[in-house]
Design a protein around this motif. Structure first.
Motif: not given
Length: 319
Positions: A125-144
């Protein structure tokens, strides 16, 4: 040590499992014994040398780094000069897209991009997080709640985690991908699914508050038709002509809309944030398979063709 290497740009048939010298950490680097490394679309791009912009980083005529793999989880094996805050045997992780080297038994990685892996996270799970998870978090920031989000290329690691974050925020999600992923994406909670081979979402007469595009193929004039006034479009990758049209033409043709690239603030802070989201259950990578070194060529071929449901993880210990 064993590593999957390549010497020139091309297809997965150029990859081979070889014995190579053990790397030595330079100043500011850490050597890790690789426990797991996720496969990313960026690996496919560095393998093929396409889009052309990857060669400005990876090497103009041939690869600078012969080993792919950027989302690494490993045990600290040796510290380079001027490295502090880490201990031998500590489990660490990071997004090393600029240095790579994860499809090997050992890799040297920059300390300033590295964080400790929380005990609650498995290696896979940890290996899946840095790049793909970072994109997901940055790409959805601010949505309501009530916002409308379209994810083009929703069936990969970044897209599925972005959908999880958006749905949890009360966002209406339209997932665009190939026919082989449509039913699966609906089962994951997509409110609407689109087979990109059958329907061009910019010609549907619908609009969205935000569009997150994993591989841009459309220019700003088309994109603007699919955005509400004040809406935002963010591209992750694509061909050079398309990206240039987005960067420069977006400012001229946006018509009260924001059209540009998603700038992901990769580094320790974002990796820690993504890991915390995973511990909280806000994101959960879908791991399609955990495979040995010998499967890297096939894993990259399937990733490049958009056939992977979520993520594939490579583990040296399985070889």
């Amino acid at each position: 040590m064993k590593a999957v290497v390549y010497e020139r740009y091309g297809g997965p048939e150029l990859l081979r499992l070889s014995d190579v010298d053990m790397p030595e950490p330079a100043k500011g680097e850490i050597r890790v014994k690789v426990l797991a490394c996720a496969v990313n679309l960026s690996d496919w791009e560095y393998l093929t040398g396409s889009p052309a912009w990857v060669r400005t980083v990876g090497g103009l005529f041939k690869p600078k780094v012969p080993v792919l793999g950027s989302d690494i989880v490993g045990l600290v094996d040796k510290l380079g000069e001027d490295v502090s805050g880490f201990e031998i045997g500590q489990r660490v992780m990071g997004d090393y897209v600029m240095t790579r080297g994860g499809f090997a038994e050992y890799a040297c990685v920059p300390a300033h991009e590295t964080v400790a892996v929380p005990d609650a996270l498995s290696d896979d799970i940890a290996a899946c997080l840095p790049q793909a998870g970072g994109i997901a978090v940055a790409g959805t920031d601010g949505l309501s709640a009530g916002d409308r989000l379209l994810i083009n290329g929703a069936g990969g690691g970044s897209g599925t985690m972005a959908m999880q974050l958006a749905k949890a925020a009360g966002v209406y999600v339209t997932a665009v991908d190939n026919a082989g992923k449509i039913e699966w994406l609906a089962s994951l909670g997509a409110d609407e699914t689109i087979d990109y081979a059958k329907v061009n979402f910019t010609e549907m007469g619908k609009t969205w508050d935000r569009i997150l595009d994993m591989v841009a193929t459309r220019g700003p004039r088309e994109i603007s038709r699919a955005l509400i006034a004040g809406g935002t479009y963010m591209a992750l990758g694509g061909g050079v002509p398309t990206l240039l049209s987005i960067v420069f033409g977006g400012k001229l043709l946006a018509r009260n809309r924001s059209i540009g690239m998603l700038l992901v603030p990769s580094g320790q802070d974002l990796t820690r944030r993504v890991a915390e989201f995973a511990i909280q259950g806000r994101i959960a990578p879908h791991v399609e398979a955990v495979l040995p070194f010998s499967s890297v060529p096939d894993a990259l071929a399937r990733t490049g063709k958009g056939k992977v449901l979520g993520k594939i993880v490579i583990k040296p210990s399985l070889e």
